[in-house]
Design an enzyme around this catalytic site. Sequence first.
Site, PDB file in Angstrom:
ATOM      1  CG  ASP A 143     -96.634  52.388 -27.451  1.00 31.09           C
ATOM      2  OD1 ASP A 143     -96.190  53.458 -26.998  1.00 31.09           O
ATOM      3  OD2 ASP A 143     -96.226  51.885 -28.511  1.00 31.09           O
TER       4      ASP A 143
ATOM      5  CD  GLU B 229     -89.082  52.799 -29.546  1.00 30.64           C
ATOM      6  OE1 GLU B 229     -88.037  53.444 -29.261  1.00 30.64           O
ATOM      7  OE2 GLU B 229     -89.621  52.844 -30.678  1.00 30.64           O
TER       8      GLU B 229
ATOM      9  CG  ASP C 290     -93.105  54.886 -25.247  1.00 30.17           C
ATOM     10  OD1 ASP C 290     -94.232  54.372 -25.117  1.00 30.17           O
ATOM     11  OD2 ASP C 290     -92.668  55.272 -26.348  1.00 30.17           O
TER      12      ASP C 290
ATOM     13  CG  ASP D  17     -92.843  51.743 -26.722  1.00 34.93           C
ATOM     14  OD1 ASP D  17     -91.987  52.105 -25.902  1.00 34.93           O
ATOM     15  OD2 ASP D  17     -92.982  52.277 -27.841  1.00 34.93           O
TER      16      ASP D  17
ATOM     17  CG  HIS E 266     -93.310  49.705 -30.988  1.00 40.28           C
ATOM     18  ND1 HIS E 266     -94.163  50.140 -29.998  1.00 40.28           N
ATOM     19  CD2 HIS E 266     -93.638  48.401 -31.177  1.00 40.28           C
ATOM     20  CE1 HIS E 266     -94.953  49.148 -29.615  1.00 40.28           C
ATOM     21  NE2 HIS E 266     -94.652  48.083 -30.332  1.00 40.28           N
TER      22      HIS E 266
ATOM     23  CG  HIS F 141     -90.527  54.967 -33.661  1.00 35.41           C
ATOM     24  ND1 HIS F 141     -89.927  55.151 -32.435  1.00 35.41           N
ATOM     25  CD2 HIS F 141     -90.913  56.201 -34.053  1.00 35.41           C
ATOM     26  CE1 HIS F 141     -89.968  56.432 -32.100  1.00 35.41           C
ATOM     27  NE2 HIS F 141     -90.552  57.080 -33.071  1.00 35.41           N
TER      28      HIS F 141
ATOM     29  CG  HIS G 106     -96.312  57.171 -28.446  1.00 36.44           C
ATOM     30  ND1 HIS G 106     -95.283  56.669 -27.655  1.00 36.44           N
ATOM     31  CD2 HIS G 106     -96.188  58.514 -28.405  1.00 36.44           C
ATOM     32  CE1 HIS G 106     -94.572  57.678 -27.174  1.00 36.44           C
ATOM     33  NE2 HIS G 106     -95.101  58.811 -27.606  1.00 36.44           N
TER      34      HIS G 106
ATOM     35  CG  ASP H 166     -96.547  52.971 -32.041  1.00 43.47           C
ATOM     36  OD1 ASP H 166     -96.207  54.164 -31.915  1.00 43.47           O
ATOM     37  OD2 ASP H 166     -96.031  52.061 -31.366  1.00 43.47           O
TER      38      ASP H 166
END
Length: 299
Positions: free
Chosen positions: A122, A271, A228, A226, A99, A139, A124, A126
Amino acid sequence: MKNVSIIGVPMDLGQTRRGVDMGPSAIRYAGVVERIENIGYVVKDEGNIEIALAERVHNDLKTNLKNLKAVADASERLASKVDHVITNGNFPLVLGGDHSIAIGTLAGVSKHYENLGVIWYDAHGDLNTADTSPSGNIHGMPLAASLGIGHPTLTNIFGYMPKIKPENIVIIGARSLDEGERELIKEIGIKVYTMHEVDRLGMAHVMEETISYLKDKTDGVHLSLDLDGLDPHDAPGVGTPVIGGISYRESHLAMEMLAESNVVTSAEFVEVNPILDERNKTATVAVALMGSLFGEKLL
């Protein structure tokens, strides 16, 4: 009908798990070009951004950032390529890679907009910096860097900063935030739909609110997805899986609603790590979601 330019970024330097550099190849193998062409678009595969073979370093003691120069160099090259694609009137579709590539994508995109909106799909945030990151992995920093927060080498990619404003960002699917990220979200006022909100409101409501929130105050919207963000059951081939994520069906609905709203002007899918995957399942999911984003319909 808009032309789509695909840009691969085989970058694995923003983190430490090997294999995510093969993401663009896995996504191509899963049939991304054919999928988008079948919807009626003209697709040009621009190939891959060249990524230098960096000396893999431990955290630079001065910065706490891994592979800073190599990530910055790749980001500059990607920004230039994305800028060129948009100048030619094409929709940039960027394939990652980890990412950290979003630093370069957003640098190339935002130059063309006064008020670029960003949907950050995402697990997360980030939103780390060298000071808040537990790992030094870049990332985990691209959204912060694009806001102008962090190391000047990352915030000044393509010669300007900031690329985006906090009030033009929506994070969807968050369920793993570091302490520094939580503080920053509250401090600068970023709109976040955690999995609590996704579960409580339903994805249709989340997307209606997101589109409404961004539509009137932005002149373009970048989707940074992303894999994830999805639950690891549906997208196992990612470097930092977090259980309890967005489902495959919810993600399709989100992409379909974005297609109907016609707000998205650029996108990246990141990712995908085929080394950690099961028979290219995650890349196949990514391509299916791209189909929905570009308006693929069952009937």
